[in-house]
Design an enzyme around this catalytic site. Structure first.
Site, PDB file in Angstrom:
ATOM      1  N   GLY A 132       0.824  -1.204   0.000  1.00 56.95           N
ATOM      2  CA  GLY A 132       0.000   0.000   0.000  1.00 56.95           C
ATOM      3  C   GLY A 132       0.855   1.250   0.000  1.00 56.95           C
ATOM      4  N   ALA A 133       1.992   1.190  -0.713  1.00 53.53           N
ATOM      5  CA  ALA A 133       2.967   2.285  -0.657  1.00 53.53           C
ATOM      6  C   ALA A 133       2.904   3.202  -1.871  1.00 53.53           C
ATOM      7  CB  ALA A 133       4.380   1.717  -0.525  1.00 53.53           C
ATOM      8  N   GLY A 156      -0.823   7.694   0.128  1.00 52.82           N
ATOM      9  CA  GLY A 156      -1.154   7.796   1.546  1.00 52.82           C
ATOM     10  C   GLY A 156       0.024   7.617   2.481  1.00 52.82           C
ATOM     11  N   ILE A 157      -0.239   7.017   3.647  1.00 53.34           N
ATOM     12  CA  ILE A 157       0.808   6.895   4.657  1.00 53.34           C
ATOM     13  C   ILE A 157       1.908   5.943   4.218  1.00 53.34           C
ATOM     14  CG2 ILE A 157      -0.804   7.448   6.513  1.00 53.34           C
ATOM     15  CD1 ILE A 157      -0.602   4.497   7.365  1.00 53.34           C
ATOM     16  N   TYR A 216     -15.320  -3.826   7.533  1.00 48.74           N
ATOM     17  CA  TYR A 216     -14.041  -3.151   7.719  1.00 48.74           C
ATOM     18  C   TYR A 216     -13.587  -3.247   9.177  1.00 48.74           C
ATOM     19  CZ  TYR A 216     -10.454   0.463   7.619  1.00 48.74           C
ATOM     20  OH  TYR A 216      -9.271   1.143   7.734  1.00 48.74           O
TER      21      TYR A 216
END
Length: 273
Positions: A8-9, A12-13, A155
């Site tokens: 998830g890079a 966002g964070i 979620y």
């Protein structure tokens, strides 16, 4: 120089943390779902990258093979990919999409890389959420939320699963040098709720994001603290704002953590070691 794999890079964070770690001289490996965005972040950092869609477990298996082939060490694995979905949807693997993207895929990736992680005495950090406490209610007999699906509950369950996975990962492998933590980054202005029918989209996809949400750089602070050399934190715990925090009471159920591990291993077809 540590080798730090961040899923998830591409945004966002995950991207914010990758930029900071690369600036500090770490070898960052960028993993994302979008080929263009992932390649762009990697090019900016001069870092290697891999593309994988966690809604397809075959791509997770291929990702693990490529990571193991390319990197003799993996010192840190950050399981950061995830998101809240819309209407209930099954993946091509037959699992509810929220559960698979947020929990089953990172569970599978971690297990497939376990030999490399143990050899490296690695740290595994799982991005969870306060949603675990607000919406989560784990039922091992209905992990796919066939009976009570809402985007928020699915979620919340998945983010609770992240904490339970962290607890059980710590219990099973701490004696072999592996450390693990879960954390909540806070409400961050990203594309987190894209494609969701949840009411959360009203915050994430409208001008309200500038009022209620923080920047990705701020959201990455707890993650960077967990990864900082010499940082002292207690493995196996859940963190908010660099402190051990209260989460869903089910997170303290050792039998539930063990049961989730075993059920997850059966679902993704890995040994329940």
């Amino acid at each position: 120089m540590r080798t730090i794999v961040i899923t998830g890079a591409s945004d966002g964070i995950g991207a914010a943390a990758a930029r900071r770690l690369a600036a500090d001289g770490e070898q960052v490996v960028v993993v994302g779902r979008s080929p263009d965005k992932t390649a762009a972040v990697a090019a900016e950092l001069g870092a290697p990258f891999h593309v994988a869609d966690f809604a397809r477990l075959a791509e997770v298996r291929s990702l693990a093979e490529r990571l193991a082939a390319d990197h003799a060490r993996i010192d840190v694995l950050v399981n950061n990919a995830g998101g809240i979905m819309g209407e209930r949807e099954l993946t091509e693997d037959g699992f509810e999409k929220t559960l698979q993207v947020n929990h089953l895929a990172p569970f599978l990736l971690t297990n497939l890389l376990m030999d490399r992680l143990l050899t490296s005495r690695a740290t595994v950090v799982n991005t969870s959420s306060v949603a675990a406490r607000l919406f989560g209610r784990m039922d091992l007999d209905d992990l796919d939320n066939h009976r009570r699906y809402t985007p928020e509950k699915a979620y919340g369950d998945a983010k609770l699963a992240n904490v339970l996975f962290t607890r059980e990962l710590h219990r099973r492998f701490r004696a072999r040098g592996l450390t693990a933590a879960a954390f909540h980054p806070g409400g961050v202005a990203t594309n987190f709720a894209d494609g969701s029918t949840s009411a959360m989209r009203l915050v994430y996809r409208t001008p309200l994001r500038h009022v209620f949400l923080m920047s990705p750089d701020r959201g990455a602070r707890t993650l960077l603290w967990l990864l900082a050399r010499g940082s002292r934190w207690q493995p196996g715990e859940y963190y908010e704002k660099k402190k051990v925090a209260r989460t869903n009471p089910q997170a303290d159920d050792a039998d539930l953590a063990r049961g989730l591990w075993e059920r997850s291993a059966e679902m993704v077809r890995v040994p329940a070691v």
